[in-house]
Design a protein around this motif. Sequence first.
Motif, PDB file in Angstrom:
ATOM      1  N   TYR A  55      65.756 -28.089  43.480  1.00 22.38           N
ATOM      2  CA  TYR A  55      66.444 -29.206  42.847  1.00 22.38           C
ATOM      3  C   TYR A  55      65.630 -29.757  41.665  1.00 22.38           C
ATOM      4  O   TYR A  55      66.170 -30.017  40.589  1.00 22.38           O
ATOM      5  N   VAL A  56      64.334 -29.905  41.873  1.00 22.07           N
ATOM      6  CA  VAL A  56      63.450 -30.418  40.821  1.00 22.07           C
ATOM      7  C   VAL A  56      63.467 -29.454  39.633  1.00 22.07           C
ATOM      8  O   VAL A  56      63.600 -29.842  38.477  1.00 22.07           O
ATOM      9  N   ARG A  57      63.354 -28.191  39.949  1.00 17.14           N
ATOM     10  CA  ARG A  57      63.325 -27.176  38.896  1.00 17.14           C
ATOM     11  C   ARG A  57      64.588 -27.245  38.042  1.00 17.14           C
ATOM     12  O   ARG A  57      64.520 -27.244  36.815  1.00 17.14           O
ATOM     13  N   GLN A  58      65.749 -27.328  38.718  1.00 19.75           N
ATOM     14  CA  GLN A  58      67.014 -27.412  37.970  1.00 19.75           C
ATOM     15  C   GLN A  58      67.060 -28.680  37.124  1.00 19.75           C
ATOM     16  O   GLN A  58      67.532 -28.670  35.997  1.00 19.75           O
ATOM     17  N   ALA A  59      66.561 -29.775  37.692  1.00 15.91           N
ATOM     18  CA  ALA A  59      66.666 -31.057  37.009  1.00 15.91           C
ATOM     19  C   ALA A  59      65.810 -31.120  35.752  1.00 15.91           C
ATOM     20  O   ALA A  59      66.191 -31.747  34.771  1.00 15.91           O
TER      21      ALA A  59
ATOM     22  N   ILE B 152      57.798 -24.167  37.202  1.00  9.71           N
ATOM     23  CA  ILE B 152      58.828 -24.024  36.166  1.00  9.71           C
ATOM     24  C   ILE B 152      58.602 -22.730  35.372  1.00  9.71           C
ATOM     25  O   ILE B 152      59.531 -22.012  35.066  1.00  9.71           O
ATOM     26  N   GLY B 153      57.341 -22.442  35.062  1.00 12.94           N
ATOM     27  CA  GLY B 153      57.032 -21.227  34.298  1.00 12.94           C
ATOM     28  C   GLY B 153      56.950 -19.963  35.149  1.00 12.94           C
ATOM     29  O   GLY B 153      56.849 -18.872  34.613  1.00 12.94           O
ATOM     30  N   ASP B 154      56.988 -20.119  36.477  1.00 16.80           N
ATOM     31  CA  ASP B 154      56.928 -18.964  37.396  1.00 16.80           C
ATOM     32  C   ASP B 154      55.653 -18.143  37.257  1.00 16.80           C
ATOM     33  O   ASP B 154      55.679 -16.924  37.448  1.00 16.80           O
ATOM     34  N   PHE B 155      54.563 -18.787  36.910  1.00 21.54           N
ATOM     35  CA  PHE B 155      53.297 -18.060  36.849  1.00 21.54           C
ATOM     36  C   PHE B 155      52.670 -17.996  38.238  1.00 21.54           C
ATOM     37  O   PHE B 155      52.835 -18.912  39.042  1.00 21.54           O
TER      38      PHE B 155
END
Lengths: 79, 195
Positions: A55-59, B152-155
């Motif tokens: 959810y955080v990632r999408q937001a 977020i960067g998938d590292f």
Amino acid sequence: MVYMGPDPCAKCEEMLQPFLDRELSEDEYAIAEAHLDECGYCRKRYTFEETLRRYVRQAVVEEMPPELKQKLAALRTPL
Amino acid sequence: MSEAQPETDARGIAEDARARVRFEEEVLGLSDQVYRVARRLVSTREEAEDLVQETYARAFRSWRSYTPGTNLRAWLFRILTNLNIDRGRREQRSPSTQPLEEGDYFLYNRLEADGGSDDEARIVERLSQDEIVHALAEVPHDFRDVIVLVDIGDFTYQDAAQILDIPIGTVMSRLHRGRRILKKELAEASVGDSG
């Protein structure tokens, strides 16, 4: 039954992140799984954590403005 | 001196130009990922755009320092994070103020105590997008850098360690603490909502 100390849920809480990140040893993983199998309180919180991460990632993802892509391409070395 | 020399030179130059074009194309292919990470390292969209442009200008300029066959993404993101540090964003919070975090169950407990559904998959929907973006921005930079790179960067931890030039154990501890700080910020934001 594997012994998790006087407060198994507190121990389970400590293992939450390494569990989801697959950083636990096989033994620790088995200990956490055995506790989660029988503890709805911890299971709920583990499920919540997984959902929260998605959810955080999408937001927080914001796509790049198309003009910026053009500006970056313009920085290339001229042929 | 051999007569073939000018021809060899010309071939070398052409190969060099082709390698450079390939490199630039590969780097440009990563721009969406670079922007997504950059956007969360800084506060505003304008800053993110500037940072990404500076990153690309430097990457194109210093392409010879990249060793073909090694991790291009990590190489490029290292430029990004270094430039971000150079930009002086480090002034935003003194490193001596170490935020206190709560345990990993804290946010769920607060949301559940707040009433309403206790469905663990739905309870998260009580957090608005704005609250999440704001809460992430409140996480101090050392912790946020790691969260942004990994989540977020998938590292991998290994790559994040290389990019930030810190030991892998530090990546893991900052990630774990950072996520707990983020959850505390979210708990405060959501409780603030319900008054």
